[in-house]
Scaffold this motif. Structure first.
Motif, PDB file in Angstrom:
ATOM      1  N   CYS A  37      40.916  41.304  41.652  1.00  0.00           N
ATOM      2  CA  CYS A  37      41.674  42.213  41.841  1.00  0.00           C
ATOM      3  C   CYS A  37      43.735  42.281  42.346  1.00  0.00           C
ATOM      4  N   LEU A  38      44.045  43.125  41.789  1.00  0.00           N
ATOM      5  CA  LEU A  38      45.491  43.616  42.285  1.00  0.00           C
ATOM      6  C   LEU A  38      45.331  44.232  43.903  1.00  0.00           C
ATOM      7  N   GLN A  39      46.488  43.117  44.522  1.00  0.00           N
ATOM      8  CA  GLN A  39      46.366  43.988  46.050  1.00  0.00           C
ATOM      9  C   GLN A  39      47.107  45.793  46.139  1.00  0.00           C
ATOM     10  N   SER A  40      45.889  46.835  45.502  1.00  0.00           N
ATOM     11  CA  SER A  40      46.270  48.368  45.145  1.00  0.00           C
ATOM     12  C   SER A  40      45.291  48.474  45.079  1.00  0.00           C
ATOM     13  N   HIS A  41      44.612  49.987  45.774  1.00  0.00           N
ATOM     14  CA  HIS A  41      43.406  50.577  45.310  1.00  0.00           C
ATOM     15  C   HIS A  41      43.442  51.250  43.631  1.00  0.00           C
ATOM     16  N   SER A  42      44.427  51.019  43.093  1.00  0.00           N
ATOM     17  CA  SER A  42      44.900  51.826  41.668  1.00  0.00           C
ATOM     18  C   SER A  42      43.982  51.014  40.631  1.00  0.00           C
ATOM     19  N   TRP A  43      43.799  50.236  40.862  1.00  0.00           N
ATOM     20  CA  TRP A  43      43.503  49.141  39.857  1.00  0.00           C
ATOM     21  C   TRP A  43      41.782  48.702  40.225  1.00  0.00           C
ATOM     22  N   ARG A  44      41.506  48.472  39.166  1.00  0.00           N
ATOM     23  CA  ARG A  44      39.415  47.754  39.320  1.00  0.00           C
ATOM     24  C   ARG A  44      39.747  46.244  39.081  1.00  0.00           C
ATOM     25  N   TRP A  45      38.095  45.743  39.484  1.00  0.00           N
ATOM     26  CA  TRP A  45      37.731  44.179  40.102  1.00  0.00           C
ATOM     27  C   TRP A  45      37.889  43.672  38.555  1.00  0.00           C
ATOM     28  N   SER A  46      38.569  42.598  38.399  1.00  0.00           N
ATOM     29  CA  SER A  46      37.935  41.658  37.161  1.00  0.00           C
ATOM     30  C   SER A  46      36.748  41.420  37.014  1.00  0.00           C
ATOM     31  N   GLY A  47      36.331  41.604  35.480  1.00  0.00           N
ATOM     32  CA  GLY A  47      34.478  40.731  35.441  1.00  0.00           C
ATOM     33  C   GLY A  47      34.680  38.758  36.472  1.00  0.00           C
ATOM     34  N   GLY A  48      33.389  39.625  36.425  1.00  0.00           N
ATOM     35  CA  GLY A  48      32.955  38.079  36.830  1.00  0.00           C
ATOM     36  C   GLY A  48      33.291  37.151  36.029  1.00  0.00           C
ATOM     37  N   PHE A  49      33.626  35.507  36.611  1.00  0.00           N
ATOM     38  CA  PHE A  49      33.574  34.286  35.467  1.00  0.00           C
ATOM     39  C   PHE A  49      33.718  33.178  36.966  1.00  0.00           C
ATOM     40  N   PRO A  50      33.100  32.167  36.257  1.00  0.00           N
ATOM     41  CA  PRO A  50      32.897  30.722  36.525  1.00  0.00           C
ATOM     42  C   PRO A  50      34.190  30.298  36.667  1.00  0.00           C
ATOM     43  N   ILE A  51      34.200  29.093  37.388  1.00  0.00           N
ATOM     44  CA  ILE A  51      35.254  28.018  37.808  1.00  0.00           C
ATOM     45  C   ILE A  51      34.194  26.754  37.632  1.00  0.00           C
ATOM     46  N   ASP A  52      33.222  26.898  37.165  1.00  0.00           N
ATOM     47  CA  ASP A  52      32.666  25.095  37.081  1.00  0.00           C
ATOM     48  C   ASP A  52      32.931  24.683  35.531  1.00  0.00           C
ATOM     49  N   GLU A  53      33.665  25.035  34.717  1.00  0.00           N
ATOM     50  CA  GLU A  53      33.728  24.244  33.609  1.00  0.00           C
ATOM     51  C   GLU A  53      35.360  24.429  33.684  1.00  0.00           C
TER      52      GLU A  53
END
Length: 242
Positions: A37-53
């Motif tokens: 998420c961008l460091q601001s309260h005006s933005w939502r979190w991204s969707g979840g993503f894996p880091i094993d590929e």
């Protein structure tokens, strides 16, 4: 940006530009997916993503109050025994996906199983990134104008879809839908059949042009991995002029 493990809503960590920090999963019993998420309260979190590929893909963070989104590019590499997750701004000129609307109607676009709906106005285009990469199969739900029918599409295969007939106009209109590749980008195009014929005739009447192209590439990298997977070699070439 901030980053956190999916399911750990109360624990997140900052990551400043050009920072490099170690990471370990907070809870091994929960899904091994990250969000940013961008460091601001005006933005939502991204969707979840894996880091094993290993590989590259894009992420989307939506604004909480405005109908806009910030797109980020993610690169996952393996150096010796360490997985590196690197974030960049997305190149919106060459995104993974693009949607084109060459019809007289706006398009209402929604990822299957997600609530957010995007509106793509008539005769406009937009780069597209999935809201939730972990929701499979990845499908788009599209409604054309004020019609009630919702159509499903996928970027997986390059193909022409069956014609869509719009019956609430006189005379009825036909929309042509296809997925094709344009360089590294997969394009989903919606086009009114009359516009398609006009474009085809216009192209036939154009004189033949001779075009010279000069290309400057900042760099190319090739990662060789074995079946573990483990990176065994990384080759790169920089500042290429063609």
């Amino acid at each position: 940006i901030y980053y956190r493990q999916v399911g750990e809503s109360d624990v997140h960590f900052p990551l400043k530009p050009d920072d490099r920090v170690p990471f370990h999963w907070i809870d091994n019993k929960k899904a091994r997916l990250l969000r940013i998420c961008l460091q601001s309260h005006s933005w939502r979190w991204s969707g979840g993503f894996p880091i094993d590929e290993l590989g590259n893909f894009s992420l989307k963070m939506r604004h909480t109050q405005e109908s806009k989104a910030y797109l980020a590019r993610l690169r996952i590499t393996l150096i010796k025994t360490t997985t590196f997750v690197t974030f960049y701004p997305e190149n919106e000129e060459f995104p993974d996906y693009r949607i084109e609307n060459f019809t007289p109607d706006p398009l209402l676009i929604q990822q299957k199983s997600c609530e957010v709906v995007d509106c793509l106005p008539s005769n406009s285009t937009m780069p597209y990134v999935w809201d939730e990469m972990s929701y499979t199969p990845l499908k788009l739900l599209v409604q054309i104008g004020d019609t009630e029918q919702v159509h499903k599409f996928s970027f997986n295969k390059l193909k022409k879809y069956p014609f869509i007939t719009i019956n609430n106009t006189r005379p009825p209109r036909v929309v042509v839908v296809e997925v094709f590749a344009e360089g590294p980008t997969k394009v989903l195009r919606f086009q009114d059949s009359t516009q398609q014929r006009h474009r085809r005739n216009t192209n036939l009447n154009k004189p033949e042009n001779i075009t010279a192209i000069q290309c400057r590439i900042k760099g190319i990298g090739v990662s060789l991995i074995d079946d573990i997977p483990k990176e065994v070699m990384y080759l790169s070439v920089e500042d290429i002029d063609l």
